[in-house]
Design a protein around this motif. Structure first.
Motif, PDB file in Angstrom:
ATOM      1  N   ALA A 367       0.681  -1.242  -0.065  1.00  0.00           N
ATOM      2  CA  ALA A 367       0.041   0.060   0.044  1.00  0.00           C
ATOM      3  C   ALA A 367       0.763   1.279   0.013  1.00  0.00           C
ATOM      4  O   ALA A 367       0.679   2.252  -0.401  1.00  0.00           O
ATOM      5  N   ARG A 368       2.082   1.038   0.564  1.00  0.00           N
ATOM      6  CA  ARG A 368       2.764   2.427   0.526  1.00  0.00           C
ATOM      7  C   ARG A 368       3.662   2.406  -0.664  1.00  0.00           C
ATOM      8  O   ARG A 368       4.459   3.230  -0.909  1.00  0.00           O
ATOM      9  N   ALA A 375       9.726  -4.471  -0.116  1.00  0.00           N
ATOM     10  CA  ALA A 375       8.441  -4.689   0.663  1.00  0.00           C
ATOM     11  C   ALA A 375       8.626  -6.107   1.797  1.00  0.00           C
ATOM     12  O   ALA A 375       8.299  -5.793   2.915  1.00  0.00           O
ATOM     13  N   ALA A 376       9.562  -6.749   1.389  1.00  0.00           N
ATOM     14  CA  ALA A 376       9.781  -8.114   2.223  1.00  0.00           C
ATOM     15  C   ALA A 376      10.433  -7.437   3.627  1.00  0.00           C
ATOM     16  O   ALA A 376      10.496  -7.828   4.667  1.00  0.00           O
ATOM     17  N   VAL A 377      11.510  -6.625   3.340  1.00  0.00           N
ATOM     18  CA  VAL A 377      12.268  -6.011   4.484  1.00  0.00           C
ATOM     19  C   VAL A 377      11.534  -5.289   5.223  1.00  0.00           C
ATOM     20  O   VAL A 377      11.355  -5.528   6.538  1.00  0.00           O
ATOM     21  N   HIS A 378      10.391  -4.661   4.674  1.00  0.00           N
ATOM     22  CA  HIS A 378       9.477  -3.737   5.635  1.00  0.00           C
ATOM     23  C   HIS A 378       8.601  -4.438   6.568  1.00  0.00           C
ATOM     24  O   HIS A 378       8.515  -4.486   7.551  1.00  0.00           O
ATOM     25  N   ALA A 379       8.122  -5.542   5.773  1.00  0.00           N
ATOM     26  CA  ALA A 379       7.371  -6.808   6.475  1.00  0.00           C
ATOM     27  C   ALA A 379       7.859  -7.416   7.609  1.00  0.00           C
ATOM     28  O   ALA A 379       7.236  -7.664   8.710  1.00  0.00           O
ATOM     29  N   ALA A 446      -4.192  -1.878  -1.665  1.00  0.00           N
ATOM     30  CA  ALA A 446      -3.586  -1.276  -2.524  1.00  0.00           C
ATOM     31  C   ALA A 446      -3.951  -2.139  -3.848  1.00  0.00           C
ATOM     32  O   ALA A 446      -4.475  -3.120  -3.788  1.00  0.00           O
ATOM     33  N   ALA A 447      -3.848  -1.250  -4.946  1.00  0.00           N
ATOM     34  CA  ALA A 447      -4.230  -2.017  -6.190  1.00  0.00           C
ATOM     35  C   ALA A 447      -2.863  -2.838  -6.481  1.00  0.00           C
ATOM     36  O   ALA A 447      -1.651  -2.515  -6.358  1.00  0.00           O
ATOM     37  N   GLU A 448      -3.124  -3.986  -7.003  1.00  0.00           N
ATOM     38  CA  GLU A 448      -2.306  -5.130  -7.285  1.00  0.00           C
ATOM     39  C   GLU A 448      -2.469  -5.456  -8.722  1.00  0.00           C
ATOM     40  O   GLU A 448      -3.491  -5.398  -9.279  1.00  0.00           O
TER      41      GLU A 448
END
Length: 470
Positions: A367-368, A375-379, A446-448
């Motif tokens: 979404a960001r 994305a994986a690191v953020h998660a 988020a749009a995917e």
């Protein structure tokens, strides 16, 4: 692909450090990541398993504490509640200790600390010991419950998102089963040596703690990428999903640990079972609930954690309804059957709720606008940090269950009133799961990309559940 490099001891005077870790990279995962992650998972399970045994020790020792100890049922419920409270509270600093000291280093420290309550119990476990002394030692046993937070935070960082449900389920299930094992060992000692020999139980765990500490020191690893990430804690505290998932985890893990601590006492005080009779039954529920937890994680990997969690809470509501009916009718067979089903469902729910956590933060990363490794690191950062808080709040659920049962027994001499309260909580958990994560009118995060490579249309985004895949 850049070849992964491993540096051990490069940023610390002592210890084993891996400075590059990218489990989402298929090449890295197959070449070396899977093997390293599995080794750390196995050793994490061993230490967490013993930690759970120490944490739940008073629930077993209560069966040894006959009239000569001078402690009534309410006093015993309070002892196990104190252990549960301290374990839940310590989960917060334990969870964040992984980033400060390293997963391997903190596992060594936390495993060695289990010697303190175990040796203390060896010294004081006899008639004539004051209730205040038992209370102080119950506080010490809380360190065993805190191990869960650091262990789960650590293992979460080792595995890719597609395997987190299974890996976290295996780690937690292997730890949870320590509750059943210590109850089985207690049963064996009562059957063979009698209820007057509680020190045999404690003596059996001292060498096991030493072995777990040595194995962790010798074979586990620290992950450099998660070192000193204090910002993740602040972000996770501010994120509403952390507290929503904590609310749900009270219903699953809080129920599991609370019932594990209280089941034997309920059998003794509501159904007049002897210590041996109670001990012969108490291990069954925690054993099945622990073994089924990886199944809950695997189902969540395949079907979506929110969907599994919703149906699981619906089933828990039915199971506790059976327990209420059995309590009112004073039917021991029905009570045991309902409780065992309830234990199994708490295990399934433990697996599915913990799978939801990394999925939620992965969706929020998308979404960001983050993709791929970013994305994986953020998660990983946010889910690892939030697990410490969620695990702590879930542990407080065990306190609530024991205090509710204590009050119910003081008021009416049975646990029926407390079980009615638990039923209402499960209904609330099911409603929250549906409303936040599965409600069809919720906006997508988020749009995917669609399977054909395009973007999902806005109308389609609004029509589908926002977090249905978590």
């Amino acid at each position: 692909m850049t070849a992964p490099s491993t540096a051990r001891g490069s940023t610390r005077d002592t210890g084993r450090w891996i400075e590059h870790w990218d489990p989402e990279d298929e090449g890295f995962w197959e070449s070396r990541g899977r093997r390293t992650a599995r080794r750390n998972l196995i050793l994490s399970v061993i230490s967490e398993h013993i930690g759970f045994s120490v944490w739940s020790m008073f629930s077993v020792l209560a069966l040894f504490m006959g009239p000569e100890y001078g402690i009534d049922p309410a006093g015993k419920f309070f002892l196990v509640a104190v252990a549960s409270l301290v374990g839940a509270t310590l989960r917060v600093p334990y969870g964040f200790a992984v980033a400060r000291f390293g997963g391997r280093n903190w596992t060594v420290i936390s495993a060695a600390m289990l010697l303190v309550p175990t040796v203390a119990l060896l010294a004081v476990m006899e008639p004539g010991t004051s209730y205040t002394t038992f209370m102080l030692v119950a506080v010490l046993t809380g360190v065993g419950g805190a191990n869960f937070a650091s262990s789960m935070t650590n293992i979460n960082s080792f595995y890719p998102l597609r395997l987190k449900g299974w890996a976290l389920g295996m780690n937690a299930g292997g730890g949870n089963i320590g509750v059943a094992v210590v109850q089985l060992v207690g049963l064996l000692i009562i059957a063979v040596a009698g209820a007057a020999q509680p020190r045999l139980l404690l003596a059996a765990y001292v060498p096991l703690i030493v072995v777990a500490t040595v194995l962790s020191a010798r074979y586990m690893d620290n992950l450099g990428p998660v070192r000193n990430d204090t910002g993740a804690f602040r972000e996770s505290v501010r994120d509403g999903h952390t507290w929503i998932m904590a609310f749900l985890y009270i219903g699953t893990f809080g129920s599991f640990i609370g019932y594990s601590f209280a089941f034997g006492l309920v059998l003794q005080n509501q159904f007049d079972r002897t210590p041996l009779q109670a001990a012969s039954l108490t291990f069954i529920g925690p054993l099945l609930g622990s073994l089924i937890r990886p199944v809950g994680g695997r189902l969540a990997d395949r079907l979506g954690g929110a969907k599994v969690t919703l149906w699981n809470f619906a089933a828990m509501t039915g199971a506790v309804g059976i327990v209420v009916a059995a309590s009112v009718r004073e039917s021991l067979p029905l009570f045991i059957a309902g409780f065992i089903v309830l234990f199994v469902l708490t295990g399934l729910g433990n697996g599915s709720t913990f799978k939801m956590i990394p999925g939620i933060f992965q969706a929020k990363a998308h979404a960001r606008g983050l993709r791929g490794e970013a994305a994986a690191v953020h998660a990983r950062r946010l889910s690892g940090a939030s697990m410490a808080l969620i695990g702590a709040v879930g542990g407080f659920g065990g306190v609530g269950i024991n205090m509710a049962l204590r009050q119910s027994f003081l008021s009416s001499g049975s646990g029926t009133g407390a079980f009615v309260v638990f039923l209402g909580y499960y209904v609330a958990c099911a409603a929250v799961t549906w409303f936040v994560y599965l409600r069809r009118t919720a906006p997508a995060p988020a749009a995917e990309s669609s399977p054909g490579g395009g973007r999902t249309a806005p109308a389609e985004q609004e029509a589908r559940p926002a977090y249905a895949e978590v």
